[in-house]
Scaffold this motif. Structure first.
Motif, PDB file in Angstrom:
ATOM      1  N   ILE A 257       0.852  -1.195   0.000  1.00 39.30           N
ATOM      2  CA  ILE A 257       0.000   0.000   0.000  1.00 39.30           C
ATOM      3  C   ILE A 257       0.886   1.243   0.000  1.00 39.30           C
ATOM      4  CG2 ILE A 257      -1.753   1.300   1.256  1.00 39.30           C
ATOM      5  CD1 ILE A 257      -2.788  -1.216   2.436  1.00 39.30           C
ATOM      6  N   HIS A 258       0.654   2.135  -0.989  1.00 36.93           N
ATOM      7  CA  HIS A 258       1.381   3.412  -1.024  1.00 36.93           C
ATOM      8  C   HIS A 258       0.409   4.507  -0.635  1.00 36.93           C
ATOM      9  CE1 HIS A 258       4.745   1.500  -3.017  1.00 36.93           C
ATOM     10  NE2 HIS A 258       3.841   0.824  -3.691  1.00 36.93           N
ATOM     11  N   ILE A 259       0.801   5.262   0.374  1.00 38.83           N
ATOM     12  CA  ILE A 259      -0.133   6.277   0.891  1.00 38.83           C
ATOM     13  C   ILE A 259       0.409   7.675   0.674  1.00 38.83           C
ATOM     14  CG2 ILE A 259      -1.138   7.205   3.017  1.00 38.83           C
ATOM     15  CD1 ILE A 259      -1.723   4.470   3.932  1.00 38.83           C
ATOM     16  N   LYS A 260      -0.430   8.532   0.097  1.00 35.63           N
ATOM     17  CA  LYS A 260      -0.080   9.948  -0.015  1.00 35.63           C
ATOM     18  C   LYS A 260      -1.067  10.703   0.868  1.00 35.63           C
ATOM     19  CE  LYS A 260       1.409  13.278  -3.288  1.00 35.63           C
ATOM     20  NZ  LYS A 260       0.933  14.186  -4.209  1.00 35.63           N
ATOM     21  N   ASN A 261      -0.572  11.181   1.996  1.00 36.46           N
ATOM     22  CA  ASN A 261      -1.487  11.767   2.990  1.00 36.46           C
ATOM     23  C   ASN A 261      -1.353  13.297   3.011  1.00 36.46           C
ATOM     24  OD1 ASN A 261      -3.083  12.383   5.110  1.00 36.46           O
ATOM     25  ND2 ASN A 261      -2.006  11.140   6.633  1.00 36.46           N
ATOM     26  N   ASN A 262      -2.395  13.981   2.528  1.00 37.22           N
ATOM     27  CA  ASN A 262      -2.380  15.455   2.555  1.00 37.22           C
ATOM     28  C   ASN A 262      -3.397  15.995   3.555  1.00 37.22           C
ATOM     29  OD1 ASN A 262      -0.438  15.895   0.545  1.00 37.22           O
ATOM     30  ND2 ASN A 262      -1.940  15.356  -1.026  1.00 37.22           N
ATOM     31  N   ILE A 263      -3.654  15.204   4.593  1.00 36.35           N
ATOM     32  CA  ILE A 263      -4.634  15.663   5.583  1.00 36.35           C
ATOM     33  C   ILE A 263      -3.937  16.547   6.621  1.00 36.35           C
ATOM     34  CG2 ILE A 263      -6.285  14.958   7.362  1.00 36.35           C
ATOM     35  CD1 ILE A 263      -6.707  12.374   5.782  1.00 36.35           C
ATOM     36  N   LYS A 264      -4.455  17.747   6.741  1.00 36.49           N
ATOM     37  CA  LYS A 264      -3.913  18.698   7.735  1.00 36.49           C
ATOM     38  C   LYS A 264      -4.867  18.703   8.936  1.00 36.49           C
ATOM     39  CE  LYS A 264      -1.026  20.728   4.659  1.00 36.49           C
ATOM     40  NZ  LYS A 264      -1.172  19.636   3.717  1.00 36.49           N
ATOM     41  N   PRO A 265      -4.421  19.240  10.068  1.00 32.64           N
ATOM     42  CA  PRO A 265      -5.362  19.328  11.208  1.00 32.64           C
ATOM     43  C   PRO A 265      -6.663  19.972  10.739  1.00 32.64           C
ATOM     44  CG  PRO A 265      -3.187  20.068  11.856  1.00 32.64           C
ATOM     45  CD  PRO A 265      -3.119  19.802  10.368  1.00 32.64           C
ATOM     46  N   ALA A 266      -7.754  19.320  11.020  1.00 31.75           N
ATOM     47  CA  ALA A 266      -9.001  19.696  10.353  1.00 31.75           C
ATOM     48  C   ALA A 266      -9.703  20.895  10.955  1.00 31.75           C
ATOM     49  CB  ALA A 266      -9.940  18.510  10.387  1.00 31.75           C
ATOM     50  N   ALA A 267     -10.551  21.474  10.100  1.00 32.84           N
ATOM     51  CA  ALA A 267     -11.213  22.719  10.481  1.00 32.84           C
ATOM     52  C   ALA A 267     -12.710  22.569  10.597  1.00 32.84           C
ATOM     53  CB  ALA A 267     -10.905  23.758   9.417  1.00 32.84           C
ATOM     54  N   GLY A 268     -13.179  21.492  11.146  1.00 38.48           N
ATOM     55  CA  GLY A 268     -14.629  21.399  11.304  1.00 38.48           C
ATOM     56  C   GLY A 268     -15.104  19.977  11.201  1.00 38.48           C
ATOM     57  N   ILE A 269     -16.228  19.664  11.832  1.00 38.13           N
ATOM     58  CA  ILE A 269     -16.704  18.296  11.795  1.00 38.13           C
ATOM     59  C   ILE A 269     -17.597  18.085  10.577  1.00 38.13           C
ATOM     60  CG2 ILE A 269     -16.524  17.963  14.275  1.00 38.13           C
ATOM     61  CD1 ILE A 269     -19.613  18.122  14.303  1.00 38.13           C
ATOM     62  N   ALA A 270     -17.727  16.827  10.190  1.00 37.48           N
ATOM     63  CA  ALA A 270     -18.406  16.550   8.931  1.00 37.48           C
ATOM     64  C   ALA A 270     -19.505  15.513   9.057  1.00 37.48           C
ATOM     65  CB  ALA A 270     -17.373  16.049   7.924  1.00 37.48           C
ATOM     66  N   VAL A 271     -19.904  15.199  10.274  1.00 38.33           N
ATOM     67  CA  VAL A 271     -20.852  14.088  10.437  1.00 38.33           C
ATOM     68  C   VAL A 271     -22.254  14.533  10.051  1.00 38.33           C
ATOM     69  CG1 VAL A 271     -21.824  12.438  12.066  1.00 38.33           C
ATOM     70  CG2 VAL A 271     -19.468  13.173  12.282  1.00 38.33           C
ATOM     71  N   ARG A 272     -22.876  13.707   9.236  1.00 34.73           N
ATOM     72  CA  ARG A 272     -24.236  14.053   8.823  1.00 34.73           C
ATOM     73  C   ARG A 272     -25.244  13.249   9.639  1.00 34.73           C
ATOM     74  NH1 ARG A 272     -26.196   9.931   5.449  1.00 34.73           N
ATOM     75  NH2 ARG A 272     -24.582   8.482   4.830  1.00 34.73           N
ATOM     76  N   GLN A 273     -26.465  13.734   9.607  1.00 38.20           N
ATOM     77  CA  GLN A 273     -27.527  12.960  10.236  1.00 38.20           C
ATOM     78  C   GLN A 273     -27.973  11.890   9.262  1.00 38.20           C
ATOM     79  OE1 GLN A 273     -30.107  16.386  11.058  1.00 38.20           O
ATOM     80  NE2 GLN A 273     -30.385  15.436  13.037  1.00 38.20           N
ATOM     81  N   HIS A 274     -28.453  10.780   9.791  1.00 34.95           N
ATOM     82  CA  HIS A 274     -28.936   9.728   8.920  1.00 34.95           C
ATOM     83  C   HIS A 274     -30.153  10.224   8.154  1.00 34.95           C
ATOM     84  CE1 HIS A 274     -30.557   5.548   8.118  1.00 34.95           C
ATOM     85  NE2 HIS A 274     -29.362   5.580   7.605  1.00 34.95           N
ATOM     86  N   ASP A 275     -30.264   9.777   6.848  1.00 28.78           N
ATOM     87  CA  ASP A 275     -31.382  10.211   6.002  1.00 28.78           C
ATOM     88  C   ASP A 275     -32.721  10.079   6.725  1.00 28.78           C
ATOM     89  OD1 ASP A 275     -29.705  10.812   4.033  1.00 28.78           O
ATOM     90  OD2 ASP A 275     -30.370   9.269   2.635  1.00 28.78           O
ATOM     91  N   ALA A 276     -32.849   8.953   7.461  1.00 31.67           N
ATOM     92  CA  ALA A 276     -34.134   8.698   8.098  1.00 31.67           C
ATOM     93  C   ALA A 276     -34.407   9.707   9.200  1.00 31.67           C
ATOM     94  CB  ALA A 276     -34.135   7.295   8.673  1.00 31.67           C
ATOM     95  N   GLU A 277     -33.334  10.308   9.733  1.00 36.08           N
ATOM     96  CA  GLU A 277     -33.517  11.228  10.854  1.00 36.08           C
ATOM     97  C   GLU A 277     -33.644  12.672  10.402  1.00 36.08           C
ATOM     98  OE1 GLU A 277     -30.560  10.803  13.809  1.00 36.08           O
ATOM     99  OE2 GLU A 277     -31.537   9.054  14.633  1.00 36.08           O
ATOM    100  N   LYS A 278     -32.961  12.997   9.280  1.00 34.78           N
ATOM    101  CA  LYS A 278     -33.017  14.380   8.818  1.00 34.78           C
ATOM    102  C   LYS A 278     -34.442  14.689   8.402  1.00 34.78           C
ATOM    103  CE  LYS A 278     -31.142  17.334   5.208  1.00 34.78           C
ATOM    104  NZ  LYS A 278     -31.187  18.619   5.846  1.00 34.78           N
ATOM    105  N   ARG A 279     -34.900  15.853   8.786  1.00 38.19           N
ATOM    106  CA  ARG A 279     -36.274  16.199   8.442  1.00 38.19           C
ATOM    107  C   ARG A 279     -36.295  16.862   7.083  1.00 38.19           C
ATOM    108  NH1 ARG A 279     -38.594  19.835  11.862  1.00 38.19           N
ATOM    109  NH2 ARG A 279     -40.459  19.585  10.624  1.00 38.19           N
ATOM    110  N   TYR A 280     -36.495  16.055   6.042  1.00 36.69           N
ATOM    111  CA  TYR A 280     -36.575  16.593   4.687  1.00 36.69           C
ATOM    112  C   TYR A 280     -37.938  17.246   4.486  1.00 36.69           C
ATOM    113  CZ  TYR A 280     -32.375  14.111   3.204  1.00 36.69           C
ATOM    114  OH  TYR A 280     -31.089  13.681   3.072  1.00 36.69           O
ATOM    115  N   ILE A 281     -37.948  18.406   3.830  1.00 32.18           N
ATOM    116  CA  ILE A 281     -39.236  19.044   3.516  1.00 32.18           C
ATOM    117  C   ILE A 281     -40.065  18.076   2.670  1.00 32.18           C
ATOM    118  CG2 ILE A 281     -40.314  20.945   2.226  1.00 32.18           C
ATOM    119  CD1 ILE A 281     -37.931  22.698   2.954  1.00 32.18           C
ATOM    120  N   LEU A 282     -39.374  17.372   1.778  1.00 33.80           N
ATOM    121  CA  LEU A 282     -40.073  16.479   0.855  1.00 33.80           C
ATOM    122  C   LEU A 282     -40.580  15.195   1.515  1.00 33.80           C
ATOM    123  CD1 LEU A 282     -37.785  16.705  -2.294  1.00 33.80           C
ATOM    124  CD2 LEU A 282     -40.195  17.343  -2.183  1.00 33.80           C
TER     125      LEU A 282
END
Ligand SMILES: C[S@@+](CC[C@H](N)C(=O)[O-])C[C@H]1O[C@@H](n2cnc3c(N)ncnc32)[C@H](O)[C@@H]1O
Length: 392
Positions: free
Chosen positions: A111-136
């Motif tokens: 495995i060859h890894i090229k890692n360009n991840i820097k200390p991150a600037a924010g969280i990215a977790v989404r709510q599950h589709d079933a939980e998000k209140r879609y207008i539709l």
């Protein structure tokens, strides 16, 4: 191997990278591509939270377009995904809020890894589709979603239509945001370059059923088959305020002043036709997501910018941004307050900028704006379609 190097290698292990991104909740997406099994196209994975616990949703897209979903606890995802990668894929991309990392599997299994991840600037977790209140998600939307082949009759969205569902739902959220800018009384709305009219139906449904408004909605497109199909669907649904017109958006005029003009991905200068038409009819609100930007790329002539324009890829990126920035400035000259907004997750589509323009009710237009617009055009060597359509 020195202890320091071993520690560094350890840190760069794919598993640790995934674990850290999941623990920090900075993981946006993992994509495994170049599968050994040709019945599979790719696998993507993203985090979601449900009832306070973190999970990873895995979506395997098969070559026949079908998608298979699997949810696993986030704590097991690092080993699981690394195992999937080693056993059947040539490339893994780990995308986080702090950058991305690519892992390539060589034919010898290294495995060859090229890692360009820097200390991150924010969280990215989404709510599950079933939980998000879609207008539709409202039951009254099921009929039109079913007819447009986005969901089954019970409103369960088909896997391959999830991105479209999220996109039009997000558009409705943006309509919701500007709802108080719309005038009282019967609303005239038009969707220019409406194509298959997903958005036309969604906005009509939203205003009629969720906001209880009387609406005359016009969908305009050059393609007669799509217009005929949409007219038939509107009739079947009993959406009597919908009118579909096969023709050019250029010069299209609604019978009464439009409250709202919408447009999603009208190609290149078709977006300028939409914006100019809306301005000339004094639309109260314009929501337009431009599509491909070709015009400026053929015009731009600016020696100070040669260090960007000499690279074809960067030239296009510059032209994309400059085209929309000039559109915003030109709309401001016409008395609109204009904002550029991200439509959906940028990982889903690069055509993701939405221009929101709200006509100002009072106050003079800043007299410096026309000169600022002309200066910007001169600097770029540009003669944009929107300006020409508005008589510059
Ligand atoms: C990329 S599609 C987008 C369709 C739809 N808005 C959507 O997002 O699903 C662009 C559409 O613009 C239509 N179009 C392009 N130029 C047009 C024009 N001058 N007048 C009317 N329709 C136009 C095309 O026929 C096509 O259906």
């Amino acid at each position: 191997m020195t202890p320091g190097k071993r520690k560094n290698d350890e840190k760069n292990q794919m598993k640790s990278i995934i674990r850290k991104a999941a623990d920090d909740r900075t993981l946006k997406k993992i994509v495994l591509s170049r599968p050994a099994d040709k019945t599979v196209k790719k696998l993507s994975a993203s985090l979601f939270e449900k009832n306070g616990s973190l999970f990873m949703q895995l979506e395997t897209i098969r070559s026949d377009g079908k998608a298979v979903h699997e949810n696993i606890p986030a704590g097991e995802a690092d080993a699981y995904i690394e195992g999937m990668f080693k056993s059947g894929y040539g490339q893994a991309d780990i995308i986080t809020t702090g950058g991305s990392c690519t892992a390539l599997l060589s034919s010898s299994g290294k495995i060859h890894i090229k890692n360009n991840i820097k200390p991150a600037a924010g969280i990215a977790v989404r709510q599950h589709d079933a939980e998000k209140r879609y207008i539709l998600a409202d039951e009254s939307a099921h009929d039109f979603l079913y007819l447009l082949d986005i969901s089954d009759q019970k409103g369960r969205v088909f896997d391959k239509k999830r991105a479209k569902y999220r996109q039009i739902n997000r558009f409705l959220e943006l309509v919701d945001d500007v709802y108080d800018k719309l005038p009282p009384g019967k609303l005239t709305v038009c969707d220019l370059c409406c194509g298959k009219s997903y958005l036309t139906f969604a906005v009509y449904w939203y205003l009629t059923f969720k906001r209880d408004r009387a609406v005359d909605m016009y969908g305009v497109d050059l393609k007669s088959d799509m217009i005929a199909g949409s007219s038939a669907f509107a009739e079947k649904l009993g959406y009597s305020g919908m009118h579909f017109i096969c023709g050019d958006a250029f010069g299209f005029v609604t019978p009464s002043k439009p409250a709202l003009v919408i447009s999603l991905h009208a190609c290149d200068t078709a977006t300028d036709i939409v914006l100019a038409g809306a301005v000339k009819q004094e639309a109260d609100v314009i929501l337009s997501t431009p599509c491909c930007h070709h015009e400026l790329s053929g015009q731009i002539d600016s020696p100070p910018l040669a260090f960007i324009t000499d690279s074809p890829i960067l030239r296009q990126k510059l032209c994309d941004a400059a085209t929309d920035a000039l559109r915003m400035l030109r709309l401001r000259c016409e008395g609109y307050d204009v904002t550029a907004i991200e439509l959906v997750d940028p990982d889903e589509t690069p055509k993701n900028v939405l221009l929101r323009a709200v006509r100002r009710k009072n106050g003079p237009v800043d007299a410096a704006l026309p000169e600022a617009y002309r200066t910007a055009c001169r600097f770029l060597g540009a003669d944009p379609a929107l300006g020409r359509l508005l008589g510059d």
